[in-house]
Design a protein around this motif. Structure first.
Motif, PDB file in Angstrom:
ATOM      1  N   ALA A  40       0.718  -1.279   0.262  1.00 37.44           N
ATOM      2  CA  ALA A  40       0.085  -0.117   0.005  1.00 37.44           C
ATOM      3  C   ALA A  40       0.921   1.397  -0.233  1.00 37.44           C
ATOM      4  N   GLY A  41       2.068   1.387   0.724  1.00 34.10           N
ATOM      5  CA  GLY A  41       2.873   2.424   0.843  1.00 34.10           C
ATOM      6  C   GLY A  41       3.635   2.462  -0.426  1.00 34.10           C
ATOM      7  N   LEU A  42       4.035   1.333  -1.144  1.00 38.68           N
ATOM      8  CA  LEU A  42       4.549   1.695  -2.430  1.00 38.68           C
ATOM      9  C   LEU A  42       3.476   2.197  -3.409  1.00 38.68           C
ATOM     10  N   THR A  43       2.373   1.783  -3.347  1.00 33.44           N
ATOM     11  CA  THR A  43       1.368   2.248  -4.180  1.00 33.44           C
ATOM     12  C   THR A  43       1.294   3.868  -4.044  1.00 33.44           C
ATOM     13  N   GLY A  44       1.337   4.309  -3.005  1.00 32.80           N
ATOM     14  CA  GLY A  44       1.335   5.833  -2.424  1.00 32.80           C
ATOM     15  C   GLY A  44       2.536   6.507  -3.094  1.00 32.80           C
ATOM     16  N   ASP A  45       3.440   5.787  -2.746  1.00 28.11           N
ATOM     17  CA  ASP A  45       4.964   6.424  -3.261  1.00 28.11           C
ATOM     18  C   ASP A  45       4.960   6.606  -4.909  1.00 28.11           C
ATOM     19  N   LEU A  46       4.572   5.565  -5.844  1.00 26.26           N
ATOM     20  CA  LEU A  46       4.345   5.469  -7.101  1.00 26.26           C
ATOM     21  C   LEU A  46       3.609   6.743  -7.611  1.00 26.26           C
ATOM     22  N   ILE A  47       2.459   6.715  -6.834  1.00 24.90           N
ATOM     23  CA  ILE A  47       1.439   7.921  -7.102  1.00 24.90           C
ATOM     24  C   ILE A  47       2.103   9.239  -6.922  1.00 24.90           C
ATOM     25  N   ALA A  48       2.773   9.524  -5.696  1.00 21.68           N
ATOM     26  CA  ALA A  48       3.333  10.600  -5.348  1.00 21.68           C
ATOM     27  C   ALA A  48       4.774  10.955  -6.459  1.00 21.68           C
ATOM     28  N   MET A  49       5.277  10.162  -6.816  1.00 17.63           N
ATOM     29  CA  MET A  49       6.346  10.147  -7.640  1.00 17.63           C
ATOM     30  C   MET A  49       5.590  10.476  -9.102  1.00 17.63           C
ATOM     31  N   ALA A  50       4.817  10.032  -9.568  1.00 10.81           N
ATOM     32  CA  ALA A  50       4.106  10.271 -10.894  1.00 10.81           C
ATOM     33  C   ALA A  50       3.507  11.752 -10.848  1.00 10.81           C
ATOM     34  N   GLU A  51       3.063  12.102  -9.768  1.00 11.88           N
ATOM     35  CA  GLU A  51       2.504  13.481  -9.420  1.00 11.88           C
ATOM     36  C   GLU A  51       3.789  14.442  -9.819  1.00 11.88           C
ATOM     37  N   ARG A  52       4.934  14.182  -9.120  1.00 14.33           N
ATOM     38  CA  ARG A  52       6.142  14.910  -9.094  1.00 14.33           C
ATOM     39  C   ARG A  52       6.578  15.214 -10.456  1.00 14.33           C
ATOM     40  N   ARG A  53       6.734  14.012 -11.006  1.00 11.28           N
ATOM     41  CA  ARG A  53       7.416  14.039 -12.194  1.00 11.28           C
ATOM     42  C   ARG A  53       6.510  14.096 -13.520  1.00 11.28           C
ATOM     43  N   GLY A  54       5.226  14.285 -13.209  1.00 14.93           N
ATOM     44  CA  GLY A  54       4.026  14.442 -14.369  1.00 14.93           C
ATOM     45  C   GLY A  54       4.269  13.310 -15.340  1.00 14.93           C
ATOM     46  N   GLU A  55       4.457  12.170 -14.869  1.00 13.65           N
ATOM     47  CA  GLU A  55       4.563  11.026 -15.766  1.00 13.65           C
ATOM     48  C   GLU A  55       3.408  10.155 -15.444  1.00 13.65           C
ATOM     49  N   PRO A  56       2.842   9.571 -16.597  1.00 14.56           N
ATOM     50  CA  PRO A  56       1.751   8.447 -16.133  1.00 14.56           C
ATOM     51  C   PRO A  56       2.062   7.380 -15.284  1.00 14.56           C
ATOM     52  N   LEU A  57       1.011   6.886 -14.524  1.00 14.51           N
ATOM     53  CA  LEU A  57       1.436   5.798 -13.384  1.00 14.51           C
ATOM     54  C   LEU A  57       1.428   4.393 -14.724  1.00 14.51           C
ATOM     55  N   ASP A  58       1.973   3.342 -14.241  1.00 20.03           N
ATOM     56  CA  ASP A  58       2.065   1.953 -14.830  1.00 20.03           C
ATOM     57  C   ASP A  58       1.049   1.288 -14.566  1.00 20.03           C
ATOM     58  N   PRO A  59      -0.139   0.950 -15.266  1.00 25.06           N
ATOM     59  CA  PRO A  59      -1.292   0.145 -14.738  1.00 25.06           C
ATOM     60  C   PRO A  59      -0.918  -1.115 -14.436  1.00 25.06           C
ATOM     61  N   ALA A  60       0.126  -1.676 -15.063  1.00 22.67           N
ATOM     62  CA  ALA A  60       0.585  -3.226 -14.990  1.00 22.67           C
ATOM     63  C   ALA A  60       1.049  -3.274 -13.541  1.00 22.67           C
ATOM     64  N   ARG A  61       2.023  -2.228 -13.280  1.00 19.86           N
ATOM     65  CA  ARG A  61       2.553  -2.347 -11.787  1.00 19.86           C
ATOM     66  C   ARG A  61       1.687  -2.190 -10.988  1.00 19.86           C
ATOM     67  N   LEU A  62       0.599  -1.512 -10.851  1.00 19.87           N
ATOM     68  CA  LEU A  62      -0.457  -0.980 -10.042  1.00 19.87           C
ATOM     69  C   LEU A  62      -1.331  -2.234  -9.619  1.00 19.87           C
ATOM     70  N   ALA A  63      -1.538  -2.978 -10.982  1.00 26.15           N
ATOM     71  CA  ALA A  63      -2.323  -4.378 -10.781  1.00 26.15           C
ATOM     72  C   ALA A  63      -1.493  -5.118  -9.793  1.00 26.15           C
ATOM     73  N   LYS A  64      -0.170  -5.441 -10.216  1.00 31.47           N
ATOM     74  CA  LYS A  64       0.484  -6.407  -9.627  1.00 31.47           C
ATOM     75  C   LYS A  64       0.466  -5.963  -7.912  1.00 31.47           C
ATOM     76  N   LEU A  65       0.627  -4.825  -7.681  1.00 31.77           N
ATOM     77  CA  LEU A  65       0.374  -4.383  -6.117  1.00 31.77           C
ATOM     78  C   LEU A  65      -0.771  -4.809  -5.915  1.00 31.77           C
ATOM     79  N   ALA A  66      -1.993  -4.475  -6.194  1.00 35.24           N
ATOM     80  CA  ALA A  66      -3.278  -4.740  -5.929  1.00 35.24           C
ATOM     81  C   ALA A  66      -3.513  -6.199  -5.663  1.00 35.24           C
ATOM     82  N   MET A  67      -2.793  -7.113  -6.597  1.00 36.64           N
ATOM     83  CA  MET A  67      -2.956  -8.491  -6.375  1.00 36.64           C
ATOM     84  C   MET A  67      -2.287  -9.179  -5.322  1.00 36.64           C
ATOM     85  N   ARG A  68      -1.049  -8.364  -4.926  1.00 36.15           N
ATOM     86  CA  ARG A  68      -0.251  -8.922  -3.913  1.00 36.15           C
ATOM     87  C   ARG A  68      -1.153  -8.656  -2.598  1.00 36.15           C
ATOM     88  N   ILE A  69      -1.692  -7.411  -2.262  1.00 42.08           N
ATOM     89  CA  ILE A  69      -2.572  -6.842  -1.291  1.00 42.08           C
ATOM     90  C   ILE A  69      -3.758  -7.971  -1.201  1.00 42.08           C
TER      91      ILE A  69
END
Lengths: 142, 222
Positions: free
Chosen positions: B41-70
């Motif tokens: 969950a923390g990593l998901t938050g980190d990725l969202i924060a990094m994407a916002e800072r860099r103005g980059e899109p999030l990687d859906p596949a990576r988020l899906a993997k994290l959601a599956m792990r949870i």
């Protein structure tokens, strides 16, 4: 220069997620699921700190700490455990662990402890260097 | 077979220790699940924060993997809680008809973590038959057998717990895979009292612990 840590826990998914989070915060992480393999790595590589689970299959955290301290006495060990008890904490501190955190741990608290561990290790290494130089000077009579 | 009139005098410390052990193991495993959920969950938050800072899109596949792990860890923790709940309800009735398939699976699940720590594979084997007995005492005796086996596994480091009807209304419970050369000390007073209360005969043959448990006609507990 980023701190180098060795992260040891028998849960691969925990290692992967925590490694990524620490990496994003500028920490260089080597992750291991086995205490035995972690000891081999600690022999050959210099780490600023080891973040170690207390209860693992085979060699547990306390036994690993004992062996690590024999290999590299200056190594700073932080226990990260789901099995926090006062007795285990005292035993770990007596054996030379730097600190003890209960899972799930706050990442900022862990980062602070890693920075502290790195600083402490540097102080210990400097003291050892000073001792070596003094011994050398005394030996040579300079 | 001897029936103890006051089984609480034998089960008291034994039952408390078993409850303590099972609860400690289960809560440790739940903590591990929570830690994995927390980091993902923390990593998901980190990725969202990094994407916002860099103005980059999030990687859906990576988020899906994290959601599956949870999800996986929630399921794992839920399994541990369900087994702990089943264990907690064992004392509800002093006499019950025990489905061996269900109770062999439960015993293995409750000893999963000590098996992992001992680096031994513990699995339920074939389990058939039903036994009229005290559920709590039954599990206390099986736990004794499993702990002995986990302390002395054979070279394969694989143990199997199975059960089958003995043809006389009782069951034969078997733990297979011990070291044939292992020592088998005599039971202490608590274990002997357990065996007596359950009408159980315990023997060791090669690398197996074999327990013949007779059906109880009346509750062992007063």
């Amino acid at each position: 220069m980023s701190e180098k840590i060795l992260l040891v826990d028998d849960e691969p998914q925990f290692l992967e997620a925590l490694s990524d989070r620490l990496d994003a915060r500028g920490i260089s992480v080597t992750a291991q699921t086995s205490a035995e393999r972690a000891l081999e790595l600690a022999k050959d590589k210099a780490f600023d700190a080891i973040v170690l689970d207390l209860q693992m299959p085979g060699m547990d955290g306390i036994e690993t700490l004992r062996e690590l301290k024999k290999l590299r006495p200056e190594l700073q060990v932080i226990f990260l455990t789901g099995h926090a008890s006062v007795d285990k904490g005292i035993e770990a501190m007596k054996l030379g662990a730097m600190d003890f955190l209960e899972k799930p741990a706050d990442i900022d608290a862990l980062m602070e402890k890693i920075h502290k561990a790195s600083a402490r290790k540097m102080v210990l290494m400097e003291e050892r260097c000073r001792e070596k130089i003094q011994n050398l000077l005394a030996e040579k009579g300079w | 077979m001897a029936q103890t009139e006051n089984p609480w005098s034998l089960l008291g410390p034994e039952g408390l220790q078993l409850s303590g052990r099972i609860t400690a193991q289960a809560t440790h495993e739940i903590k591990n699940c929570l830690a994995i959920i927390h980091e993902n969950a923390g990593l998901t938050g980190d990725l969202i924060a990094m994407a916002e800072r860099r103005g980059e899109p999030l990687d859906p596949a990576r988020l899906a993997k994290l959601a599956m792990r949870i999800d996986e860890q929630v399921e794992r923790a839920n399994g541990v809680v369900q087994n702990l709940n089943r264990f907690a309800h064992l004392p509800d009735a002093p006499l019950a008809e025990l489905d061996m398939a269900e109770h062999v699976a439960l015993a293995c699940a409750l000893h999963r973590r000590p098996a992992v720590l001992a680096q031994v594979a513990l699995e339920p084997g074939p389990a058939e038959g039903r036994l009229q007995s005290d559920p709590q005492l039954f599990h206390a005796l099986v736990s004794r057998a499993l702990r002995r086996a986990l302390a002395a596994p054979g070279p394969d480091k694989r143990l199997t717990l199975s059960a089958r009807p003995d043809g006389a209304g009782g069951v034969e419970v078997r733990v297979v895979g011990l070291d044939p050369a292992a020592d088998h000390p005599a039971p202490d007073a608590a274990e002997q009292a357990l065996r007596d209360a359950l009408g159980a005969e315990w023997r060791v043959a090669g690398g197996d612990i074999i327990i013949n448990v007779h059906p109880l006609a009346a509750p062992a507990r007063a």
